[in-house]
Design an enzyme around this catalytic site. Structure first.
Site, PDB file in Angstrom:
ATOM      1  N   ASP A 231      35.746  53.968  40.369  1.00  0.00           N
ATOM      2  CA  ASP A 231      35.956  53.119  39.354  1.00  0.00           C
ATOM      3  C   ASP A 231      35.336  52.013  39.416  1.00  0.00           C
ATOM      4  OD1 ASP A 231      37.337  51.271  37.457  1.00  0.00           O
ATOM      5  OD2 ASP A 231      39.356  51.805  38.084  1.00  0.00           O
TER       6      ASP A 231
ATOM      7  N   HIS B 278      48.714  38.761  37.650  1.00  0.00           N
ATOM      8  CA  HIS B 278      48.693  39.523  36.380  1.00  0.00           C
ATOM      9  C   HIS B 278      49.808  40.556  36.366  1.00  0.00           C
ATOM     10  CE1 HIS B 278      44.644  37.929  35.814  1.00  0.00           C
ATOM     11  NE2 HIS B 278      43.876  38.543  36.862  1.00  0.00           N
TER      12      HIS B 278
ATOM     13  N   HIS C 254      40.883  33.957  36.456  1.00  0.00           N
ATOM     14  CA  HIS C 254      41.529  34.824  35.595  1.00  0.00           C
ATOM     15  C   HIS C 254      42.776  33.929  35.236  1.00  0.00           C
ATOM     16  CE1 HIS C 254      38.978  37.859  37.702  1.00  0.00           C
ATOM     17  NE2 HIS C 254      38.791  38.208  36.197  1.00  0.00           N
TER      18      HIS C 254
ATOM     19  N   TYR D  93      36.087  37.992  45.383  1.00  0.00           N
ATOM     20  CA  TYR D  93      35.401  39.194  45.449  1.00  0.00           C
ATOM     21  C   TYR D  93      34.071  38.926  46.048  1.00  0.00           C
ATOM     22  CZ  TYR D  93      39.370  39.858  42.706  1.00  0.00           C
ATOM     23  OH  TYR D  93      40.373  40.122  42.130  1.00  0.00           O
TER      24      TYR D  93
HETATM   25  N1  Q9C Z   1      34.341  41.897  34.110  1.00  0.00           N
HETATM   26  C1  Q9C Z   1      42.432  39.287  39.994  1.00  0.00           C
HETATM   27  O1  Q9C Z   1      41.304  38.541  40.030  1.00  0.00           O
HETATM   28  N2  Q9C Z   1      38.369  43.145  35.269  1.00  0.00           N
HETATM   29  N3  Q9C Z   1      42.324  40.339  39.050  1.00  0.00           N
HETATM   30  C2  Q9C Z   1      37.770  42.570  34.596  1.00  0.00           C
HETATM   31  C3  Q9C Z   1      35.484  41.807  33.770  1.00  0.00           C
HETATM   32  C4  Q9C Z   1      39.761  43.003  35.846  1.00  0.00           C
HETATM   33  C5  Q9C Z   1      41.141  40.536  38.416  1.00  0.00           C
HETATM   34  C6  Q9C Z   1      36.475  43.092  34.006  1.00  0.00           C
HETATM   35  C7  Q9C Z   1      39.710  41.841  36.872  1.00  0.00           C
HETATM   36  C8  Q9C Z   1      41.318  41.766  37.385  1.00  0.00           C
HETATM   37  C9  Q9C Z   1      43.635  39.212  40.706  1.00  0.00           C
HETATM   38 ZN    ZN Z   2      41.084  36.704  39.356  1.00  0.00          ZN
END
Ligand code: Q9C
Ligand code: ZN
EC number: 3.5.1.48
Length: 678
Positions: A20, A135, A174, A311
């Protein structure tokens, strides 16, 4: 008082078991990379290590429904196919057989951190956790988040510790919509989030992430969203250090001081740092030391940070180190790059201020008071002389370091082992000093001191000479890097001349850019060169005046609210734009500052120049004043000011006038996309 680091290696267990591309970035190495780097830097060893515990069913139930908690509990016994099928029912989520255990540890880590801080075992701390939390919602996992760690910690702080005002700062890239939903009608939790938004075209694509979502019911004004939209031509890439600092100074901090939190929780996601594939922002890791530092002036320094996203392992590890360094009280490394916020960021900040203005006194007067083009009250000649040409980077001095765009350029400045030394002509002050603050015995050579003193009549007296000798010795120690900051005392009659000598000596002994913040009746030294190497800021002038972009005077604000807007709206934007490598702060005749106000100013100025701050006091200052300054200069949190009064119309007028005069040169002063006009 110490910094807690809460962790448990079991939280590395959860991982993605199938293909994924969206979820694969949330992996175990995020934790190990951060922890390894903390060890490597010797930072982990300086923290109080706490092992995370699992949050109980009741604790999870503070924000989640019992049905949702038992749904997650059941994932422990599912096979891979069932896990994948269940994961597919949520947006950007994977479950693993260890998810329930890890997510309970993540929530429990936050609870332990909050308990440690609120019982006074530590001053502050960081919980290194996964899965992240912001989230996740009452009955839904979302965006890699299973239980809402920060929201649970806030609910726990209210319920178990009886807190009434909690600030949540979500600097993850985010929108933490989960936290927003959980507290949107709750005025006891002020939730601030900035996030990549791109007018709704960025995940999680929510209308309610925009600036006009401000909470509901009793909670109106207690949700603060700062959406980052697509940067325009003036800023090709994402938001950077200047944008983040501007957002804190002009939006978050005015509200936060007015809110007067008892605790600050940070949803500390580092996907808002440079290099991150999700955020694609430009802020360097040192910026997180500054953000942390700026938050530590709130709530008596009770700051609990919990990991959310992040990340890019290198960027994440460095940013975590910067956050922990700041929590430990080390001075923040200077920020790299031009400190000029981009147009898109200013538009966002302005629209968030406009949306919040109905609910916050600290935003009201400022944005509605018309700016006089030729004010009668605040300009000496009716019209100030023209400002020096050029931008915030002075041409005569060495240029500011180029923006660091490469992660391999990242480095941490080792913190000096001795943080503060104190040179005093009145030694009885040691009674109120913390034990590790050094009472300086040394003095500059007599001949040299006399040579510096010669042009100044007021330095002829023996007491003034003795004090000057000690100050010069202290200043040299700071410029050589032996000590980081210091406090010197001088007879009141010699304050102006001593400050003059300190400036000259600083400039001739290695300081490239010197910021001088002079409170009270201290005139700008007559022979101070206009070469842009000194930024002179007098707080206590008769009227607001910008005689040049490097020579600014403003009246001493009379109320706490006015003092705060002066610091956040004028002093710090100028200071961050100037990027000094030495700061002098002088409390001169008639400064009138009370200990907590002086401490706040010193604490915030310590964010500049790598913490190289020399405070100059009059020798008949109270021992309490010297003591409180010594404590903040060694990294302790200033006491909280309590509820702040509103700024007086005169204070607002002065600020607006100077902003109008100086904004073209000092871009950090801008609070909106448009220079205010009459
Ligand atoms: N490129 C946190 O940072 N995917 N969650 C988005 C956009 C989900 C992020 C795709 C990202 C979740 C904790
Ligand atoms: Zn984030």
């Amino acid at each position: 008082m110490g910094t807690a680091l809460v962790y448990h290696e079991d939280m590395t267990a959860t991982r993605l078991l199938w293909d994924d591309p969206e979820c694969e970035i949330e992996r175990p190495e995020r934790l190990t990379a951060a922890l390894d780097r903390l060890r490597q830097r010797g930072l982990e060893q300086r923290c109080l290590r706490l092992s995370a515990r699992e949050a109980s069913k009741e604790e999870l139930g503070l924000v989640h429904s019992p049905e949702y908690v038992s749904l997650v509990r059941k994932t422990q016994v599912l096979g891979e196919e069932e896990l994948q099928a269940l994961s597919g029912q949520f947006d950007a989520i994977y479950f693993h057989p260890s998810t329930f255990h890890c997510a309970r540890l993540a929530a429990g880590a936050g609870l332990q951190l909050v308990d440690a801080v609120l019982t006074g075992a530590v001053q502050n701390g960081l919980a290194l956790v996964r899965p992240p939390g912001h989230h996740s919602q009452r009955a839904a996992a979302n965006g890699f988040c299973v239980f809402n760690n920060v929201a649970i910690a806030a609910a726990h702080a209210k319920q178990k510790h009886g807190l009434h005002r909690i600030l949540i700062v979500d600097w993850d890239v985010h929108h933490g919509q989960g936290i927003q939903y959980l507290f949107e009608d709750d005025p006891s939790v002020l939730y601030f989030s900035w996030h990549r938004y791109e007018h709704g075209r960025f995940w999680p694509f929510l209308r309610e992430s925009d600036a006009d979502a401000v909470g509901r019911g009793q909670g109106l004004g207690f949700t603060v969203n700062l959406p980052w939209n697509q940067p325009g031509m003036s800023c090709q890439v994402g938001m950077g250090n200047a944008d983040y600092v501007a957002a804190f100074l002009h939006l978050l901090l005015p509200l936060a001081f007015e809110f007067d939190p008892e605790l600050v929780l940070v949803s500390a996601g580092f996907d808002s740092a440079i290099g991150d594939p999700e955020g694609q922002m430009q802020a360097t890791p040192e910026c997180f030391a500054h953000l942390t530092h700026l938050l530590q002036v709130l709530a008596g320094g009770r700051v609990c940070a919990m990991l959310e996203g992040g990340y890019h392992l290198e960027s994440l590890a460095e940013s975590v180190c910067m956050t922990v360094q700041a929590l430990l009280g080390d001075p923040a490394p200077p920020l790299s790059g031009l400190m000029v916020p981009c147009q898109s960021a200013l538009e966002s900040i302005q629209s968030a201020r406009a949306a919040q203005a109905p609910y916050w006194k600290s935003l009201q007067l400022q944005d509605v008071t018309p700016v006089p083009t030729s004010p009668s009250t605040h300009s000496p000649e009716g019209r100030p002389p023209p400002l020096l040409p050029g931008g915030p980077m002075c041409k005569a001095a060495a240029p500011a370091p180029a923006p660091s765009s490469l992660l391999d350029q990242l480095c941490l400045c080792p913190a000096p082992s001795v943080r503060t030394t104190v040179a005093l002509t009145a030694p009885d002050i040691t009674l109120v000093l913390p034990p590790d603050v050094i009472q300086q015995e040394g003095s500059a050579l007599r001949e040299e001191t006399e040579a510096w003193a010669r042009p100044h009549e007021s330095l002829a007296r023996e007491e003034a000479l003795t004090a000057l000798g000690k100050l010069l010795y202290l200043l040299d120690g700071m410029l050589d890097g032996q000590v980081n900051s210091g406090i010197a005392a001088t007879p009141a009659s010699a304050a102006a001349a001593t400050l003059d000598v300190a400036i000259q000596r600083g400039l001739s002994h290695g300081a490239q850019r010197l910021l001088c913040v002079a409170l009270g009746q201290l005139d700008r030294p007559p022979d101070l060169a206009h070469d842009g190497r000194t930024l002179w800021l007098n707080i206590g002038g008769k009227e607001a005046a910008a005689l040049s972009m490097f020579h600014v005077a403003t009246p001493l604000p009379v109320m706490t609210g006015g003092f705060l807007s002066c610091i956040l709206g004028l002093v710090l934007p100028l200071a961050y734009g100037f990027q000094p490598d030495l700061v002098l702060v002088a409390l001169g005749p008639g400064h009138g500052l009370q200990g907590p106000h002086a401490a706040l100013l010193a604490a915030m100025l310590r964010g500049l120049a790598g913490g190289r701050v020399l405070a100059l006091l009059e020798e008949d200052s109270t021992p309490q004043l010297a003591g409180i300054l010594a404590r903040v200069l060694r990294g302790e949190a200033p006491p909280s000011l309590g509820p702040s009064s509103v700024a007086s119309p005169e204070d607002v007028q002065a600020l607006m006038y100077l902003r109008g005069q100086l904004e073209p040169q000092w871009k950090m002063l801008q609070v909106g996309a448009f220079t205010p006009q009459k």
